[in-house]
Design an enzyme around this catalytic site. Structure first.
Site, PDB file in Angstrom:
ATOM      1  N   VAL A 125       0.674  -1.279  -0.175  1.00 25.40           N
ATOM      2  CA  VAL A 125       0.115  -0.007   0.201  1.00 25.40           C
ATOM      3  C   VAL A 125       0.978   1.187  -0.078  1.00 25.40           C
ATOM      4  O   VAL A 125       1.754   1.434   0.998  1.00 25.40           O
ATOM      5  CB  VAL A 125      -1.022   0.004   1.052  1.00 25.40           C
ATOM      6  N   LYS A 126       0.829   2.231  -0.899  1.00 27.06           N
ATOM      7  CA  LYS A 126       1.483   3.273  -1.184  1.00 27.06           C
ATOM      8  C   LYS A 126       1.128   4.368  -0.145  1.00 27.06           C
ATOM      9  O   LYS A 126       0.411   5.310  -0.768  1.00 27.06           O
ATOM     10  CB  LYS A 126       1.655   3.780  -2.644  1.00 27.06           C
TER      11      LYS A 126
END
Length: 303
Positions: free
Chosen positions: A154-155
């Site tokens: 997850v950025k």
């Protein structure tokens, strides 16, 4: 260098300096935000701009918003249109770095999931000054975040706190970049980029279970390498492989492709960017800028 003068905030174009959220909004107070960094490249002959792998970046952003349980997040279509529009509004005369960010804009408890706000911005960003000469890297004493703690695929903005600590330590010790190991002691990635190395002519990169960001640029490099006939392996990588590799390089939207020419003050190969790295740099440059007919589906036109 051109200057950004317009930003799109929640669908409204406004002066760049006027964008605001409250300092106690969860996006600020707890770093509850996800984002994507993209690049718009200018064709050297036509001057036309294209955004590289826009759809893949926005698909990853949607995955991040799902994992973060955001209420009523913006649609892919809304964000896609905003990315193209913010480039047109800023009218850059050189390449642009783009940031799409979605955050919780309300005050509340840590588990508050809305309301959600978003921005699309276009910014100037120079290529790394070490692009031609290569980076001096060190294996950090800081450990890469793990999937069951702060999922690295997850950025999320908060994930970069760990990378920041590693980078600050590396620069204080006289290095350009930090390389991080997993909690198991295997190579993961650099502080803000994915990592490749060359062993016996094979391009090797840590696999998805090595706590890496599932990088769009990493995927691009593997596809281009295979098309060039370069064998590619995704697997666990030992720390000492960095010391004995023929070549090492980092990749990411911000970094693009940049060689690592030393690790912990040991030279990588002959201490210069390697031939395979330079070959992939050239292939990457051609495909992102559109000076090749390969992969037109990766370039979203800014009309």
């Amino acid at each position: 260098m051109w200057q950004a003068h317009t930003i799109i905030h929640n669908g409204v174009a406004m002066p760049f300096a006027d964008a605001r959220i409250h300092p106690l909004a969860l996006g600020v107070a707890f770093g509850v935000a996800v984002f994507e960094g993209l690049r718009a490249y200018r064709h050297p002959e036509t001057g036309a701009f294209t955004v590289f792998r826009l759809d893949e970046h926005l698909a990853r952003l949607q995955q991040g918003m799902k994992v973060m349980r955001f209420d009523n997040p913006p649609s892919t279509e809304t964000l896609r249109a905003a990315v193209l529009e913010v480039i047109r509004l800023n009218a850059p005369d050189e390449d642009a770095y783009l940031r799409v960010q979605v955050q919780i804009e309300a005050m509340g408890m840590m588990a508050t999931t809305g309301p959600v706000g978003w921005i699309a911005a276009a910014l100037p960003r120079e290529r790394s000054k070490k692009f031609a000469s290569g980076l001096a890297a060190t294996v950090s004493s800081w450990t890469r975040i793990a999937d069951n703690a702060m999922p690295p695929r997850v950025k999320a903005s908060a994930n970069y706190h760990a990378s920041r600590l590693a980078t600050l330590q590396a620069k204080a010790d006289g290095y350009d970049s930090a390389l991080l190991l997993t909690a198991r002691g295997k190579v993961s990635e650099a502080a803000a980029a994915c990592l490749f190395l060359v062993r016996d002519g094979v391009l090797v990169t840590p696999g998805r279970t090595s706590d890496i960001l599932e990088s769009v640029t990493r995927d691009t490099v593997m596809i281009l390498a295979r098309e060039l006939g370069i064998p590619v392996e995704e697997r666990e990588v030992d720390r000492t492989e960095l010391y004995v590799a023929e070549e090492v390089f980092l990749c990411g939207t911000g970094q693009e492709l940049v060689a690592v020419t030393s690790v912990d003050r040991l030279p990588v190969g002959d201490g210069k960017p390697g031939a395979l790295t330079q070959r992939l740099q050239a292939a990457y440059e051609a495909v992102v800028r559109g000076t090749t007919d390969a992969h037109p589906e990766w370039r979203a036109a800014v009309s």
